[in-house]
Motif scaffolding. Sequence first.
Motif, mmCIF file in Angstrom:
data_model
loop_
_atom_site.group_PDB
_atom_site.id
_atom_site.type_symbol
_atom_site.label_atom_id
_atom_site.label_comp_id
_atom_site.label_asym_id
_atom_site.label_seq_id
_atom_site.Cartn_x
_atom_site.Cartn_y
_atom_site.Cartn_z
ATOM 1 N N LEU A 1 -6.786 -0.412 5.356
ATOM 2 C CA LEU A 1 -6.089 -1.665 5.030
ATOM 3 C C LEU A 1 -6.636 -2.246 3.739
ATOM 4 O O LEU A 1 -7.844 -2.275 3.511
ATOM 5 N N PHE B 1 -2.719 -9.151 3.972
ATOM 6 C CA PHE B 1 -2.886 -7.736 4.228
ATOM 7 C C PHE B 1 -1.665 -6.928 3.816
ATOM 8 O O PHE B 1 -0.522 -7.379 3.936
ATOM 9 N N GLY B 2 -1.911 -5.702 3.377
ATOM 10 C CA GLY B 2 -0.867 -4.709 3.275
ATOM 11 C C GLY B 2 -0.627 -4.074 4.635
ATOM 12 O O GLY B 2 -1.315 -4.393 5.606
ATOM 13 N N LYS B 3 0.357 -3.163 4.712
ATOM 14 C CA LYS B 3 0.689 -2.547 5.989
ATOM 15 C C LYS B 3 -0.290 -1.441 6.374
ATOM 16 O O LYS B 3 -0.313 -1.005 7.514
ATOM 17 N N GLY B 4 -1.066 -1.004 5.407
ATOM 18 C CA GLY B 4 -2.038 0.038 5.699
ATOM 19 C C GLY B 4 -1.546 1.421 5.341
ATOM 20 O O GLY B 4 -0.343 1.677 5.240
ATOM 21 N N GLN C 1 0.833 -1.192 0.000
ATOM 22 C CA GLN C 1 0.000 0.000 0.000
ATOM 23 C C GLN C 1 0.872 1.249 0.000
ATOM 24 O O GLN C 1 1.952 1.270 0.578
ATOM 25 N N GLN D 1 -1.251 -8.140 14.844
ATOM 26 C CA GLN D 1 -0.942 -6.876 14.200
ATOM 27 C C GLN D 1 0.052 -6.121 15.060
ATOM 28 O O GLN D 1 -0.260 -5.695 16.169
ATOM 29 N N GLY E 1 2.262 -0.321 13.090
ATOM 30 C CA GLY E 1 2.651 0.091 11.748
ATOM 31 C C GLY E 1 2.654 -1.014 10.721
ATOM 32 O O GLY E 1 3.144 -0.822 9.600
ATOM 33 N N MET E 2 2.115 -2.141 11.096
ATOM 34 C CA MET E 2 2.128 -3.281 10.171
ATOM 35 C C MET E 2 0.709 -3.735 9.880
ATOM 36 O O MET E 2 -0.224 -3.453 10.627
ATOM 37 N N GLY E 3 0.576 -4.478 8.794
ATOM 38 C CA GLY E 3 -0.710 -5.107 8.513
ATOM 39 C C GLY E 3 -0.889 -6.332 9.388
ATOM 40 O O GLY E 3 -0.053 -6.658 10.221
#
Lengths: 111, 110
Positions: free
Chosen positions: A88, A101-104, A6, B37, B40-42
């Motif tokens: 996300l 998932f991406g890191k957001g 992302q 989680q 700062g991470m997904g």
Amino acid sequence: EDKVVQSPLSLVVHEGDTVTLNCSYEVTNFRSLLWYKQEKKAPTFLFMLTSSGIEKKSGRLSSILDKKELFSILNITATQTGDSAVYLCAGTGGSQGNLIFGKGTKLSVKP
Amino acid sequence: NAGVTQTPKFRILKIGQSMTLQCTQDMNHNYMYWYRQDPGMGLKLIYYSVGAGITDKGEVPNGYNVSRSTTEDFPLRLELAAPSQTSVYFCASSPGTEWHFGDGTRLSIL
């Protein structure tokens, strides 16, 4: 290796601005792409995209998927302070058929 | 209809202690998942289950165990807590399409 990336990782805008959040993916056996909004607790569902080029809309939010370019965007128009959150992106598929998932993207909307 | 319920919401553990994070869902979903989680991470997948009696490892299973004796419950066990396991843990369930998340358990290992 399956991955979802992302960008940007964080973004600060003022109320009324329009923002575009990006999500690229490399997911084997790809089935769908999901967007979530995460405030202080659990991610809340926004959109699920399975077909290329078909925009999904919900109020000021919209999203579209490009399966050729392996890319999705989330647009938020006329942003409000209540839009401040981590957004996300997740792809479904992979060897385990799960969410990757991406890191957001952390969005901060200033008054 | 409560959805996905996680307990406890917060917990502090000492290094080497053990505990079980509880997750229950009332939607009769076959699929259940545990994610962690980090800041700062997904979310990263720890373990998942496709039905009662069936579990499998995710991306980061080391240091954890799960069981799925019923459709409703999917507890996550930490046997020997380590500082690297400080994180927020989310349980999720799915009928195979959309995912439903619990509110999370914030766990600190000191």
